[in-house]
Design a protein around this motif. Structure first.
Motif, short mmCIF file in Angstrom:
data_model
loop_
_atom_site.label_atom_id
_atom_site.label_comp_id
_atom_site.label_asym_id
_atom_site.label_seq_id
_atom_site.Cartn_x
_atom_site.Cartn_y
_atom_site.Cartn_z
N ALA A 287 -37.06 -42.90 23.92
CA ALA A 287 -38.16 -44.33 22.41
C ALA A 287 -36.70 -44.46 21.21
CB ALA A 287 -39.55 -43.58 21.13
N ASN A 288 -37.00 -44.69 20.41
CA ASN A 288 -35.91 -44.24 18.30
C ASN A 288 -36.48 -44.53 17.85
OD1 ASN A 288 -33.86 -46.06 20.66
ND2 ASN A 288 -34.84 -48.31 19.96
N HIS A 289 -36.87 -43.30 17.82
CA HIS A 289 -37.13 -42.31 16.59
C HIS A 289 -37.26 -41.03 16.76
CE1 HIS A 289 -40.60 -41.80 19.40
NE2 HIS A 289 -40.95 -42.95 18.46
N MET A 290 -36.97 -39.81 15.84
CA MET A 290 -37.04 -38.16 15.76
C MET A 290 -38.25 -37.59 16.92
SD MET A 290 -33.86 -37.90 15.01
CE MET A 290 -33.97 -36.14 15.03
N GLU A 291 -39.06 -37.89 16.18
CA GLU A 291 -40.34 -37.55 17.45
C GLU A 291 -40.13 -37.22 18.33
OE1 GLU A 291 -41.47 -40.36 13.50
OE2 GLU A 291 -40.65 -40.26 15.14
N ASP A 292 -39.61 -38.44 19.37
CA ASP A 292 -39.48 -38.12 20.49
C ASP A 292 -38.27 -37.14 21.43
OD1 ASP A 292 -38.89 -39.12 23.50
OD2 ASP A 292 -37.08 -40.24 22.65
N THR A 293 -37.15 -37.52 20.54
CA THR A 293 -35.92 -35.88 20.13
C THR A 293 -36.89 -34.73 19.83
OG1 THR A 293 -34.59 -37.57 19.26
CG2 THR A 293 -33.87 -35.31 19.77
N GLU A 294 -37.96 -34.61 18.98
CA GLU A 294 -38.38 -33.20 18.97
C GLU A 294 -38.77 -32.82 19.97
OE1 GLU A 294 -38.13 -31.04 16.41
OE2 GLU A 294 -36.55 -32.95 14.68
N ILE B 88 -30.87 -49.81 23.44
CA ILE B 88 -30.44 -50.91 23.46
C ILE B 88 -30.74 -52.57 24.54
CG2 ILE B 88 -28.33 -49.89 22.74
CD1 ILE B 88 -26.94 -50.63 25.91
N HIS B 89 -31.42 -51.80 25.76
CA HIS B 89 -32.32 -53.05 26.14
C HIS B 89 -32.89 -53.46 25.32
CE1 HIS B 89 -34.31 -49.47 27.50
NE2 HIS B 89 -34.93 -50.11 28.12
N ASN B 90 -33.46 -52.89 24.59
CA ASN B 90 -35.27 -53.49 23.98
C ASN B 90 -34.63 -54.13 22.54
OD1 ASN B 90 -36.80 -52.20 26.11
ND2 ASN B 90 -37.33 -50.49 25.07
N GLU B 91 -33.10 -54.18 22.58
CA GLU B 91 -32.92 -55.33 21.26
C GLU B 91 -32.34 -56.72 21.14
OE1 GLU B 91 -32.79 -54.28 18.29
OE2 GLU B 91 -32.77 -51.67 19.10
N PRO B 92 -32.65 -57.23 20.82
CA PRO B 92 -32.20 -58.51 21.22
C PRO B 92 -30.97 -59.06 21.00
CG PRO B 92 -34.43 -59.11 18.78
CD PRO B 92 -33.68 -57.23 19.37
N ASP B 93 -30.07 -58.70 20.54
CA ASP B 93 -28.39 -58.74 20.32
C ASP B 93 -27.86 -58.16 21.69
OD1 ASP B 93 -25.93 -58.55 20.10
OD2 ASP B 93 -26.12 -58.36 18.13
N PRO B 94 -27.32 -57.80 22.12
CA PRO B 94 -27.03 -57.64 23.39
C PRO B 94 -25.97 -57.40 23.67
CG PRO B 94 -26.32 -59.66 24.11
CD PRO B 94 -27.35 -59.94 23.29
N ALA B 95 -25.90 -56.58 22.70
CA ALA B 95 -23.80 -56.37 20.97
C ALA B 95 -24.03 -55.53 20.10
CB ALA B 95 -23.01 -57.72 21.19
N TYR C 141 -22.47 -40.57 24.88
CA TYR C 141 -23.46 -41.15 25.08
C TYR C 141 -23.43 -41.88 25.85
CZ TYR C 141 -25.73 -45.68 23.14
OH TYR C 141 -26.51 -46.72 22.82
N ASP C 142 -25.43 -42.01 26.04
CA ASP C 142 -25.68 -42.71 27.11
C ASP C 142 -25.66 -44.11 26.44
OD1 ASP C 142 -27.25 -40.98 29.82
OD2 ASP C 142 -26.50 -39.78 28.30
N VAL C 143 -25.78 -44.46 28.21
CA VAL C 143 -25.81 -46.39 26.82
C VAL C 143 -26.67 -47.08 28.75
CG1 VAL C 143 -24.16 -48.92 27.97
CG2 VAL C 143 -23.42 -46.86 26.89
N VAL C 144 -27.61 -47.56 28.45
CA VAL C 144 -29.19 -47.66 28.96
C VAL C 144 -28.80 -49.80 28.71
CG1 VAL C 144 -30.90 -47.68 27.08
CG2 VAL C 144 -31.09 -47.67 29.54
N GLY C 145 -28.08 -50.61 29.78
CA GLY C 145 -27.54 -51.80 29.79
C GLY C 145 -28.22 -52.14 31.56
N VAL C 146 -29.03 -53.33 31.12
CA VAL C 146 -29.69 -53.78 32.56
C VAL C 146 -29.11 -55.36 32.88
CG1 VAL C 146 -32.05 -52.73 32.08
CG2 VAL C 146 -31.53 -54.94 30.61
N ASN C 147 -27.67 -55.50 31.97
CA ASN C 147 -27.66 -56.90 32.01
C ASN C 147 -25.76 -57.06 32.06
OD1 ASN C 147 -27.03 -57.90 29.63
ND2 ASN C 147 -29.42 -58.36 29.52
N ASN C 148 -25.56 -58.17 32.87
CA ASN C 148 -24.09 -57.89 32.75
C ASN C 148 -23.26 -58.22 30.88
OD1 ASN C 148 -23.38 -57.80 35.23
ND2 ASN C 148 -23.23 -60.14 35.91
N ASP C 149 -24.27 -58.84 30.16
CA ASP C 149 -23.65 -58.63 28.66
C ASP C 149 -23.26 -57.05 28.21
OD1 ASP C 149 -24.07 -61.03 28.66
OD2 ASP C 149 -25.75 -61.67 27.55
#
Length: 281
Positions: free
Chosen positions: A54-61, A109-116, A137-145
């Motif tokens: 998840a994109n928040h610090m609670e998950d990291t904690e 990043i795969h949940n962001e509307p912008d693939p870039a 850095y872990d890149v979680v990509g799901v398509n060629n974009d």
């Protein structure tokens, strides 16, 4: 020895996971490490790395707390507010760099509307901060974009160490060997600071109940050809992997494939030595 470099945990009472809110699968409940640990011996896994969900610090904690309480956890790939370089720098220096289990960063990043999304100037500035501190850095990509974006990031910040989670979703379901994905993987493999994580391939197959080693082996072999045995390592992707079979099943298939493709010394690199070096475990 096997290091599972891709384990997720989440506690729905502790934090919000937006991507689960409409999920009707088995994933929409709490998953804590204690549920997974009994499966380690049968899977021959000795240690694991907890990875951001998840994109928040609670998950990291939650992950850091879990790491402190379980010897089987070797490291944590957490989250940082990459859209804000000042905050990123502050959290790193005030907190995370002092945490012995903090080993890397990821953003969904795969949940962001912008693939870039990664190419925004603020994000690039934050990624440069990671590179300065030798934080991967872990890149979680799901398509060629997403893969094309990762290539551009690797060109703009060549010193940033990155890994492509789940091999950036190879076209297993489409049975393409290897198409645009293959071309882009070959391109990004030319950067010696980019690694490949062999994980999530059972779910990537699209055939949750009938996939076999034969379905995924060509994509693992192709990746090994271009990234080499020094820049690949493995992850189980629990509990997401449960959609496509048991934890033990995934690990037995990965081990069987690697033993059929590589001599033992090289297989050992992929199963634990590379992960230990990449995440500085």
């Amino acid at each position: 020895m096997i290091i599972d470099t891709h384990i997720h945990i989440w506690d729905l009472k502790r934090a919000a996971y937006d991507w689960l809110k409409e999920d009707t699968s088995i994933l929409n409940r709490t998953y804590r490490l204690e549920e997974l640990l009994p499966s380690f011996p049968a899977a021959k896994v000795t240690q694991g790395v907890l990875v951001q969900a998840a994109n928040h610090m609670e998950d990291t904690e939650l992950m850091l707390e879990t790491a402190r309480n379980h010897d089987q956890v070797a490291g944590v790939v957490g989250w940082l507010p990459l859209m804000d370089p000042v905050k990123t720098f502050g959290i790193l220096n005030e907190k995370l760099l002092k945490e012995k289990y903090f080993k890397g960063v990821r953003h969904l990043i795969h949940n962001e509307p912008d693939p870039a999304w990664l190419l925004q100037s603020e994000v690039l500035e934050s990624l440069q901060i990671l590179a300065m501190h030798n934080i991967p850095y872990d890149v979680v990509g799901v398509n060629n974009d997403h893969l094309e974006t990762a290539i551009k990031v690797s060109e703009k910040i060549p010193d940033l160490t990155m890994v492509l989670d789940h091999l950036n979703q190879p076209p297993i379901a489409e049975k393409k060997k290897f198409g645009k994905w293959g071309e882009l993987m070959k391109t990004i493999a030319a950067n010696s600071n980019v690694y490949a994580k062999i994980s999530g391939l059972g779910t990537a197959s699209g055939n949750f109940t009938g996939w076999t080693a034969d379905d995924i082996k060509p994509y693992i072999a192709y990746t090994l050809e271009f990234f080499g045995t020094q820049r690949c390592f493995c992850g189980g992707d629990w509990p997401v992997s449960l959609l496509a079979g048991t934890y033990e099943m995934h690990w037995m298939i990965y081990q069987d494939i690697l033993s059929s493709l590589l001599p033992k010394d090289n297989a050992d690199r992929v199963l634990y030595k590379n992960a230990r070096a990449f995440y500085n475990l």
